[in-house]
Write a protein that holds these residues in place. Structure first.
Motif, PDB file in Angstrom:
ATOM      1  N   TYR A 139      34.008  44.347  35.454  1.00 62.31           N
ATOM      2  CA  TYR A 139      35.437  44.742  35.954  1.00 62.31           C
ATOM      3  C   TYR A 139      36.012  45.762  35.016  1.00 62.31           C
ATOM      4  O   TYR A 139      36.848  46.609  35.537  1.00 62.31           O
ATOM      5  CB  TYR A 139      36.206  43.455  35.750  1.00 62.31           C
ATOM      6  CG  TYR A 139      37.715  43.353  36.313  1.00 62.31           C
ATOM      7  CD1 TYR A 139      38.086  43.146  37.566  1.00 62.31           C
ATOM      8  CD2 TYR A 139      38.399  43.672  35.309  1.00 62.31           C
ATOM      9  CE1 TYR A 139      39.154  43.033  37.934  1.00 62.31           C
ATOM     10  CE2 TYR A 139      39.983  43.686  35.634  1.00 62.31           C
ATOM     11  CZ  TYR A 139      40.335  43.298  37.088  1.00 62.31           C
ATOM     12  OH  TYR A 139      41.571  43.330  37.257  1.00 62.31           O
ATOM     13  N   ILE A 159      42.663  38.301  43.262  1.00 64.36           N
ATOM     14  CA  ILE A 159      41.690  38.192  42.332  1.00 64.36           C
ATOM     15  C   ILE A 159      40.936  36.930  41.863  1.00 64.36           C
ATOM     16  O   ILE A 159      39.872  36.639  42.319  1.00 64.36           O
ATOM     17  CB  ILE A 159      41.895  38.897  41.100  1.00 64.36           C
ATOM     18  CG1 ILE A 159      42.296  40.407  40.936  1.00 64.36           C
ATOM     19  CG2 ILE A 159      41.039  38.517  39.967  1.00 64.36           C
ATOM     20  CD1 ILE A 159      43.034  40.927  39.773  1.00 64.36           C
ATOM     21  N   THR A 196      37.492  35.590  43.927  1.00 58.75           N
ATOM     22  CA  THR A 196      36.382  35.622  43.020  1.00 58.75           C
ATOM     23  C   THR A 196      35.819  34.036  43.206  1.00 58.75           C
ATOM     24  O   THR A 196      34.645  33.886  43.292  1.00 58.75           O
ATOM     25  CB  THR A 196      36.810  35.816  41.561  1.00 58.75           C
ATOM     26  OG1 THR A 196      37.313  36.925  41.296  1.00 58.75           O
ATOM     27  CG2 THR A 196      35.568  35.279  40.651  1.00 58.75           C
ATOM     28  N   ALA A 208      37.533  41.670  43.467  1.00 63.42           N
ATOM     29  CA  ALA A 208      38.447  41.565  42.360  1.00 63.42           C
ATOM     30  C   ALA A 208      39.356  42.713  42.052  1.00 63.42           C
ATOM     31  O   ALA A 208      40.443  42.792  42.024  1.00 63.42           O
ATOM     32  CB  ALA A 208      38.003  41.046  41.209  1.00 63.42           C
ATOM     33  N   THR A 209      38.650  43.785  41.976  1.00 63.14           N
ATOM     34  CA  THR A 209      39.150  45.257  41.668  1.00 63.14           C
ATOM     35  C   THR A 209      40.097  45.675  42.791  1.00 63.14           C
ATOM     36  O   THR A 209      41.114  46.347  42.562  1.00 63.14           O
ATOM     37  CB  THR A 209      38.322  46.202  41.118  1.00 63.14           C
ATOM     38  OG1 THR A 209      37.317  46.473  42.286  1.00 63.14           O
ATOM     39  CG2 THR A 209      37.587  45.838  39.762  1.00 63.14           C
ATOM     40  N   GLY A 263      41.874  43.999  44.561  1.00 63.51           N
ATOM     41  CA  GLY A 263      43.056  43.299  44.350  1.00 63.51           C
ATOM     42  C   GLY A 263      44.165  44.299  43.972  1.00 63.51           C
ATOM     43  O   GLY A 263      45.342  44.089  44.400  1.00 63.51           O
TER      44      GLY A 263
END
Length: 543
Positions: A44, A178, A182, A200-201, A203
């Protein structure tokens, strides 16, 4: 409402929203790491660190610079100049955002190769996963720069609400996306960890959409009022765009650069951490990445908590420093700088000492027992950096207040040079804790320059601060000793082999430490001096 009351109200709203946004940005890490692990956190960070540099440039310098520019010409009765900046700024920043997106997207393979020079996909993250993560987060750059112009324009009208609300909404939507994505990818769709982290990134883009919707709502609601003021403008300076942007850049660049201090230090670690540890032949890629995840993600977020609290409590003192310096009221300026230093040291030193002593139970409670030995060790050695982060942000703000911001820029450059020169060597010799020592070495160099510059140009006498600092260090050492005794005693009854045992150890130790520090600081009169005698309980009682 008077202009001064409006300004103070707006400043309070904006400060509160920034603190809340940062706090939310810290606490989501705990459930996130529980789902993806420290190695997942490393992946991440691989995507987020390069993006953060560009994001910080867009969101730190531009709103403040646009705000100052618009406010300046609005005060002169020239609302048209601010509107011209707003319209052209939206176009320019949209184009800039697009090129930044293209740059990060297409350079992703090169960046991934620098982060992991000798990939071992059997126990580490694959280069393709790193590229995917960087490219997913890069999309947010299409939105953020243009949003920063919106925020700055509103702030130029002393309207802080749109910025405050959009920041909080952006963070809530980003974090919600996120954690939801996930969990869904890993537990519902049985997907790969790399896929979950890539989304997630992403997001950051989804959160940006939410913030943009808020800003557009406020724009639609207030556009007619702003337009009426523009039409009634008493004058039009008709400044050429070239001159307009020169003035804007000269103000924005120092602010942006100083605001990038922590991300720039982390960027150096991004390109040295894994490679230095793997070069020792004592760490596999997977082990190096786990250590990087702990250092740059988990431990870093923890030490930012005392930094955020200390900075939030002292930030209200900073704007008044500008007024005191401008008016030439030296005695008041001395008192304000002294109070700022005292608040930071009073909060940051014991917080850092507490994190050092309780690094293992703290890490166990928040991130589990899986990487406890590694996490506890890194957190213990990284905790003192909280003091330096706090001091740098405040001293840089003081230099800005006395119109010597160039020294803050020079100090940061010096700090980065020390960090770059020492990062690889410290990691190679010391292992994962080397990243902490190179960071503290860099910040020490920067702080020496900042502290000297404040003494020189504000004619500040450090005599009183030295005495206060020695007293705070003494009380913190006493507190740490009492916590060690209680912690070791508690661990004989509750060994750190379960979450519940770690919780009890932490609980007893924290109560002891906070109580001890509070009682001693009140008895010595330190609490009343630092936090103010308006809190009657903090006054030293005469016997």
């Amino acid at each position: 409402m008077s202009d001064s009351n409006k300004f103070l109200r707006g400043t309070m709203i904006l400060s509160l929203s920034q603190f809340l946004s940062k706090f939310l940005g810290m606490i989501y890490v705990f459930p996130f790491v529980a789902m993806v692990g420290q190695q997942g956190m490393a992946l991440y960070q691989y995507g987020y660190q390069p993006y953060t540099i560009l994001l910080s440039l867009a969101t730190l310098g531009v709103p403040m610079a646009v705000s100052k520019f618009v406010s300046k010409y609005n005060a002169l009765g020239d609302y048209r100049t601010g509107q011209r900046l707003f319209k052209s700024g939206l176009i320019i920043m949209t184009i800039t955002g697009f090129f930044a997106f293209m740059l990060l997207f297409f350079l992703a393979p090169a960046i991934a190769g620098l982060i992991i020079q000798n990939p071992d996909e059997l126990n580490g993250n694959a280069l393709t996963d790193v590229v995917f993560t960087i490219r997913m987060v890069s999309v947010a750059l299409l939105l953020i720069p243009a949003m920063s112009v919106f925020r700055g324009y509103f702030q130029g009208y002393q309207s802080m609400g749109p910025t405050a609300v959009s920041q909080v909404v952006e963070q809530i939507i980003r974090i919600g996306f996120i954690l939801t994505m996930t969990f869904a990818i890993l537990n519902i769709f049985n997907g790969e960890r790399a896929t979950a982290i890539g989304f997630a990134t992403f997001g950051a883009f989804i959160g940006g959409l939410g913030a943009l919707a808020v800003l557009l709502y406020f724009w639609k609601k207030r556009k007619h009022v702003m337009q009426a003021e523009i039409e009634q403008s008493a004058t039009d300076h008709d400044i050429p765009l070239k001159s307009m942007y020169k003035e804007l850049v000269l103000y924005a660049l120092p602010l942006s650069f100083v605001g990038l201090a922590i991300p720039l230090f982390q960027m150096i670690d991004l390109f040295t951490f894994n490679n230095a540890l793997i070069a020792t032949e004592e760490f596999s890629q997977g082990e190096a990445e786990t250590a990087y995840g702990v250092f740059s993600g988990s431990a870093h977020k923890l030490i930012l908590i005392p930094v955020a609290i200390a900075t939030a409590m002292s930030v209200t003192l900073i704007p008044t420093i500008t007024n005191s310096f401008t008016s030439g009221d030296k005695p008041l300026l001395q008192r304000q700088i002294t109070q700022t230093y005292q608040v930071i040291l009073f909060l940051a030193i014991p917080a850092a000492a507490g994190l050092m002593v309780l690094s293992y139970p703290t890490f166990a409670i928040l991130f589990g027992l899986g990487d406890l030995e590694l996490g506890g060790t890194i957190l213990r050695y990284y905790a003192p950096a909280a003091i330096m982060f706090s001091l740098f942000s405040v001293t840089a703000a003081i230099l800005q207040g006395i119109n010597r911001q160039k020294y803050a820029v020079l100090s940061l450059i010096a700090g980065l040079i020390v960090k770059m020169a020492s990062a690889y060597g410290f990691l190679y010799i010391m292992g994962p804790i080397g990243g902490s020592f190179s960071t503290m070495a860099g910040y020490s160099a920067a702080l020496v320059i900042n502290i000297w510059a404040i003494g020189r140009f504000a004619e500040f006498d450090y005599g009183k601060i030295k005495k206060r600092a020695l007293l705070i260090v003494g009380l913190s050492l006493g507190m740490a000793a009492s916590v060690i005794v209680v912690k070791e005693g508690a661990m004989t009854l509750f060994p750190l082999d379960s979450w519940m045992n770690a919780f009890f150890v932490e609980l007893f130790s924290v109560i002891t430490g906070v109580g001890f520090y509070f009682i001693l600081s009140v008895k010595t009169g330190l609490a009343g001096i630092v936090l103010g005698d308006r809190f009657s309980i903090l006054k030293k009682r005469k016997t």
